[in-house]
Design a protein around this motif. Structure first.
Motif, PDB file in Angstrom:
ATOM      1  N   ARG A  40      24.156   9.458  41.302  1.00  0.00           N
ATOM      2  CA  ARG A  40      24.814  10.501  42.234  1.00  0.00           C
ATOM      3  C   ARG A  40      24.092  11.812  41.954  1.00  0.00           C
ATOM      4  O   ARG A  40      23.847  12.646  42.900  1.00  0.00           O
ATOM      5  N   ALA A  41      24.081  12.389  40.565  1.00  0.00           N
ATOM      6  CA  ALA A  41      23.515  13.585  40.400  1.00  0.00           C
ATOM      7  C   ALA A  41      21.999  13.517  40.575  1.00  0.00           C
ATOM      8  O   ALA A  41      21.551  14.855  41.122  1.00  0.00           O
ATOM      9  N   VAL A  42      21.320  12.622  40.326  1.00  0.00           N
ATOM     10  CA  VAL A  42      19.821  12.410  40.705  1.00  0.00           C
ATOM     11  C   VAL A  42      19.760  12.663  42.173  1.00  0.00           C
ATOM     12  O   VAL A  42      18.737  13.261  42.606  1.00  0.00           O
ATOM     13  N   TYR A  43      20.496  12.137  42.815  1.00  0.00           N
ATOM     14  CA  TYR A  43      20.481  11.769  44.471  1.00  0.00           C
ATOM     15  C   TYR A  43      20.597  13.470  44.991  1.00  0.00           C
ATOM     16  O   TYR A  43      19.964  13.813  45.852  1.00  0.00           O
ATOM     17  N   ILE A  44      21.544  14.132  44.294  1.00  0.00           N
ATOM     18  CA  ILE A  44      21.791  15.430  44.981  1.00  0.00           C
ATOM     19  C   ILE A  44      20.657  16.217  44.428  1.00  0.00           C
ATOM     20  O   ILE A  44      20.125  17.119  45.307  1.00  0.00           O
ATOM     21  N   MET A  45      19.914  16.133  43.121  1.00  0.00           N
ATOM     22  CA  MET A  45      18.798  16.757  42.733  1.00  0.00           C
ATOM     23  C   MET A  45      17.532  16.409  43.514  1.00  0.00           C
ATOM     24  O   MET A  45      16.802  17.457  43.924  1.00  0.00           O
ATOM     25  N   HIS A  46      17.535  15.365  44.117  1.00  0.00           N
ATOM     26  CA  HIS A  46      16.338  15.065  45.216  1.00  0.00           C
ATOM     27  C   HIS A  46      16.613  16.097  46.283  1.00  0.00           C
ATOM     28  O   HIS A  46      15.669  16.441  46.789  1.00  0.00           O
ATOM     29  N   SER A  47      17.828  15.991  46.870  1.00  0.00           N
ATOM     30  CA  SER A  47      17.926  17.142  47.977  1.00  0.00           C
ATOM     31  C   SER A  47      17.649  18.468  47.947  1.00  0.00           C
ATOM     32  O   SER A  47      17.207  19.128  48.542  1.00  0.00           O
TER      33      SER A  47
ATOM     34  N   LYS B  31      13.334  24.071  35.293  1.00  0.00           N
ATOM     35  CA  LYS B  31      14.750  23.972  35.719  1.00  0.00           C
ATOM     36  C   LYS B  31      15.691  22.914  36.349  1.00  0.00           C
ATOM     37  O   LYS B  31      16.555  22.585  36.212  1.00  0.00           O
ATOM     38  N   PRO B  32      14.625  21.976  36.992  1.00  0.00           N
ATOM     39  CA  PRO B  32      15.384  20.665  37.270  1.00  0.00           C
ATOM     40  C   PRO B  32      16.324  20.072  36.188  1.00  0.00           C
ATOM     41  O   PRO B  32      17.141  19.385  36.665  1.00  0.00           O
ATOM     42  N   PHE B  33      15.653  19.932  35.234  1.00  0.00           N
ATOM     43  CA  PHE B  33      16.531  19.248  34.069  1.00  0.00           C
ATOM     44  C   PHE B  33      17.712  20.094  33.558  1.00  0.00           C
ATOM     45  O   PHE B  33      18.608  19.385  33.387  1.00  0.00           O
ATOM     46  N   LEU B  34      17.511  21.421  33.626  1.00  0.00           N
ATOM     47  CA  LEU B  34      18.876  22.174  33.559  1.00  0.00           C
ATOM     48  C   LEU B  34      19.788  21.978  34.460  1.00  0.00           C
ATOM     49  O   LEU B  34      20.961  21.607  34.397  1.00  0.00           O
ATOM     50  N   TYR B  35      19.350  22.091  35.811  1.00  0.00           N
ATOM     51  CA  TYR B  35      20.276  21.870  36.711  1.00  0.00           C
ATOM     52  C   TYR B  35      21.023  20.595  36.996  1.00  0.00           C
ATOM     53  O   TYR B  35      22.029  20.359  37.434  1.00  0.00           O
ATOM     54  N   LEU B  36      20.145  19.492  36.516  1.00  0.00           N
ATOM     55  CA  LEU B  36      20.652  18.119  36.617  1.00  0.00           C
ATOM     56  C   LEU B  36      21.401  17.959  35.503  1.00  0.00           C
ATOM     57  O   LEU B  36      22.731  17.333  35.841  1.00  0.00           O
ATOM     58  N   SER B  37      21.429  18.523  34.272  1.00  0.00           N
ATOM     59  CA  SER B  37      22.540  18.694  33.488  1.00  0.00           C
ATOM     60  C   SER B  37      23.763  19.314  33.785  1.00  0.00           C
ATOM     61  O   SER B  37      24.674  18.843  33.476  1.00  0.00           O
ATOM     62  N   ALA B  38      23.512  20.464  34.728  1.00  0.00           N
ATOM     63  CA  ALA B  38      24.705  21.033  35.291  1.00  0.00           C
ATOM     64  C   ALA B  38      25.658  20.130  36.241  1.00  0.00           C
ATOM     65  O   ALA B  38      26.889  20.103  36.087  1.00  0.00           O
ATOM     66  N   LEU B  39      24.787  19.305  37.067  1.00  0.00           N
ATOM     67  CA  LEU B  39      25.409  18.338  37.894  1.00  0.00           C
ATOM     68  C   LEU B  39      26.240  17.330  37.164  1.00  0.00           C
ATOM     69  O   LEU B  39      27.067  16.830  37.815  1.00  0.00           O
TER      70      LEU B  39
END
Length: 788
Positions: free
Chosen positions: A632-639, A445-453
């Motif tokens: 920026r998307a990765v930074y948000i994903m870290h959070s 799911k993190p890869f799916l959500y990163l795609s979304a961001l």
């Protein structure tokens, strides 16, 4: 002479951790080449006394010795004593066969004469001492000193030196391990010769001849339990150098850290054993009648059973329900005891979902004659004493039926810090870390959500967590996906959908993005998509990937979005220490990556099982790892993934007490595969647990209960003493207080939470009448004042 000087002594391949701990040794012959200056004078004199006392006086051939050999040949038809000098033995060992024929002896003489003309006596003697076979796979004096006495050659006693000097004549017949009496006689004869030749004093001779035989067999002990890693290195060296890899004395230094690697091995085994115990005792592995057997007979019978890592086979000899003690006989330790307290876990296994009642007495678990696996509880005590009265104490165990893998990567460079591909390499060579293709489940799911961001969504985007039904003409029934809890929770933000691992949110998100868009993004991240479905089940991780591929993907997220190519070999050296290969420096680059990157350079990008193979020996160019995801998307994903730890399915990881940890659990349909992947900015680690033949793990088994405890056990050691490592906050992100139910800006007086947005995706300002004014909560609607 060019040939003899160019001959490479057959020296095994040795594999070391990056902190110089021996991991493995491969090769038929054990050898440690030394120079003559490294060998004590007394040791040299012992060999001269035993083999060729006139070595420094003759010209390579001893006429008296040859005459004696010729007389034996004429009188008996065979050569008995040989008459070879040390120089002739060098000629034979380097160039000729061991056939005892006249032609071979004649060639030996001619070669010896040539060798004497070309080389010094010291160089000839050195060649001899490095080539000579001394039994037990030991070639050369240095290897023999290690094999028989576990010492360097300069620490041997006089008696030990003489013992080794007695071996060249007949390594088997005069071997102190095979025939101590004959070896002792040979040793003392050599000591007598040394006294006659004036090499030692009568007092030294007297003390040495009275010394007991102290030789034992010392195999080269590895210092790190890392068989899967060792096999990866061996296969790569074989690919590069062929069979010469086993004989040319290469030293391979790996990227793994010995402490982390040992903990990875131990943590995976402990976690698999813990799962196995939760599902009950499957019974004995064998059974035989022990009623009329003495200790010797029991020991003989137990040779039919082998140890598996730390698990030892033992046969039950007596069961006492009153005392709660069970008598056992262990294969290598003899009679021992097993307390009932170590058996209380052993409910009878029925299915993965069902066990029998808890045992109340030892006889509920075992009977006399049962062969079971046990673990030593007082192993250190047994090793530290020779007291025969110390009885082994053991606990009941069994070899897990479940398997797993752990991979830990340096997120900044791709170096493999630790890897374990299963419970026991001795039991199964199959490396699940690099070879097992499994469904990642929610670990995807993190890869799916990163795609979304990166495609217009935010962490505050709301999706409805409600029932959904898909009709498919190819299916007999409609697909009705559910959350793991079986419940539905209504409007849910992407942040909450991720840390609560809501399946319906993920499916609706994928439907909104489109599977083609998502698969294209996975390719951008260099994740394998050839076994990913082109339908909405992709959202639930129904594709097939290896644990190595998953670990690599999480390392890309961990380092801020840069490419990662896992690699294992840090350095390769020849036998003399000459470097053949050094792993190039890794550079993470946004611009000016040059015309070649790790994926475009055909040499450095060669991979096997997702692992970077060494570039050619001549290449020293840095590996340039380009950006694959928006920082920026990765930074948000870290959070969002830190919330998985703080508020979601990964809460057990709070035990690390580190605010820099983020991660994601994963469990597939019917709990056939369970995962946990977690990281900080520097280190990314993935754990997978499941059966080799996919089958349900049973009730209550999820990524948080099977894989996460293993990850946590490992990371406690891997991060011990390490500074906090978090991704730096990039430019272009803002923190906005929002209404968590709607994802819009919170109004004055309204309960709100702060969310992180890319600047251009922040919720629009409040109505004009409030623009530029501080609201009751002190929040400004001016975006320029929200960056902090």
């Amino acid at each position: 002479m060019e040939q003899i000087l160019d001959v490479k002594l057959q020296t095994p391949l040795r594999v070391y951790s990056k902190d110089n701990k021996l991991i493995a040794e491969f090769g038929e012959k054990r050898r440690e080449p030394v120079t003559i200056e490294d060998i004590p004078q007394l040791q040299l004199q012992a060999f001269l006394a035993a083999e060729d006392s006139r070595f420094f006086d003759h010209f390579g051939v001893d006429i008296m010795g040859l005459t004696r050999a010729a007389v034996e040949l004429v009188s008996t038809g065979q050569i008995q004593s040989g008459g070879s000098t040390i120089t002739m033995q060098v000629a034979k060992n380097y160039f000729l066969t061991r056939d005892r024929t006249f032609i071979r002896k004649f060639n030996e003489i001619l070669l010896a004469l040539q060798i004497e003309r070309e080389l010094s006596k010291e160089r000839i003697f050195e060649l001899y001492l490095n080539k000579i076979y001394l039994g037990k796979r030991a070639y050369g004096i240095a290897a023999a000193a290690r094999v028989y006495y576990d010492k360097p050659v300069n620490e041997l006693s006089l008696a030990q030196m003489a013992m080794l000097a007695g071996l060249p004549k007949a390594p088997s017949a005069y071997n102190p391990l095979a025939d101590p009496e004959r070896a002792l006689s040979r040793r003392n004869w050599i000591l007598g010769r040394m006294k006659e030749l004036g090499y030692i004093t009568p007092d030294a001779w007297s003390l040495a001849t009275q010394a007991p035989i102290t030789a034992q067999y010392y195999s080269r002990e590895t210092e790190v339990d890392a068989d899967y890693v060792a096999e990866m290195a061996r296969s790569e060296m074989l690919r590069r150098y062929g069979d010469n890899a086993y004989t040319d004395g290469y030293t391979v230094t790996l990227t793994v850290d010995s402490e982390k690697q040992q903990k990875a091995t131990d943590a995976l085994r402990a976690g698999l054993e813990a799962y196995d115990r939760r599902h009950g005792f499957r019974g004995p592995i064998g059974q035989f009648d022990v009623s009329d057997m003495d200790q010797d007979a029991l020991s003989m019978q137990m040779r039919n059973y082998v140890a598996v890592e730390s698990l030892l086979p033992a046969v039950v000899t007596a069961v006492d329900d009153n005392s709660g003690e069970v008598g056992v006989h262990l294969r290598d330790y003899g009679q021992g005891t097993m307390a009932f307290e170590t058996m209380t876990w052993a409910k009878r296994f029925r299915t993965e979902r069902l066990t029998g009642p808890a045992p109340e007495t030892p006889s509920d678990v075992v009977s006399p004659g049962d062969v079971v696996y046990v673990k030593l509880l007082n192993g250190d005590e047994l090793e530290d004493t020779t007291d025969a009265s110390v009885t082994p104490r053991v606990g009941l165990a069994q070899v897990p039926s479940v398997e797993g893998a752990l991979i830990s990567l340096n997120a900044q460079s791709g170096a493999i810090e630790a890897l374990s591909g299963g419970y026991s390499f001795g039991q199964s060579k199959y490396n699940r870390a690099t070879q097992a293709e499994r469904q990642p489940g929610s670990n995807f799911k993190p890869f799916l959500y990163l795609s979304a961001l990166e495609n217009g969504k935010t962490a505050a985007t709301i999706y409805n967590d409600a029932p959904i039904v898909f009709e498919d003409s190819e299916l007999e029934t409609a697909w009705r996906p559910q959350n793991a809890s079986g419940q539905f929770y209504g409007p849910t933000s992407l942040r909450k959908g991720l840390y609560r691992s809501r399946n319906l949110v993920s499916i609706r998100l994928l439907r909104d993005l489109g599977t083609n868009t998502t698969l294209d993004y996975l390719k951008q991240l260099q994740l394998p998509t050839d076994k990913m479905p082109d339908n909405l089940s992709l959202a639930l991780g129904s594709g097939l990937v290896t644990p190595m591929a998953v670990a690599r993907g999480f390392a890309v997220i961990a380092n801020g979005g840069y490419d990662v190519q896992p690699y294992l070999i840090e350095r390769i050296e020849e036998a003399d220490g000459t470097p053949l290969y050094e792993a190039p420096e890794t550079l993470l680059c946004d611009q000016d990556c040059g015309t070649q990157t790790a994926h475009e350079d055909g040499d450095s990008a060669t991979t096997i099982d997702g692992m970077q193979l060494p570039a050619s020996e001549e290449s020293s160019e840095p590996r340039k790892m380009r950006r694959l995801a928006d920082e920026r998307a990765v930074y948000i994903m870290h959070s969002m993934m830190r919330d998985v730890i703080e508020r979601g399915t990964g809460r057990r990881a709070l035990a690390l007490d580190r605010p820099d940890i983020a991660g994601k659990t994963g469990t597939t349909n019917e709990q056939k595969d369970t995962w946990f992947s977690g990281f900080n900015h520097s280190l990314a680690t993935t754990v997978w647990v499941g059966f080799d033949q996919p089958a349900p793990l049973g009730r209550g088994e999820f990524g948080a209960t099977t894989a996460l405890p293993i990850w946590l056990d490992y990371m406690k050691v891997a991060l011990d003493g390490a500074e906090l490592s978090t991704m730096p906050r990039p430019n272009g992100v803002v923190n906005i207080r929002i209404n968590p139910e709607t994802g819009e800006r919170a109004r004055p007086g309204e309960n709100g939470v702060f969310e992180i947005f890319r600047t251009e995706q922040a919720p629009p300002p409040l109505p004009p009448e409030n623009t530029g004014q501080d609201n009751a909560d002190g929040e400004s609607d001016d975006l320029s004042r929200q960056i902090f």
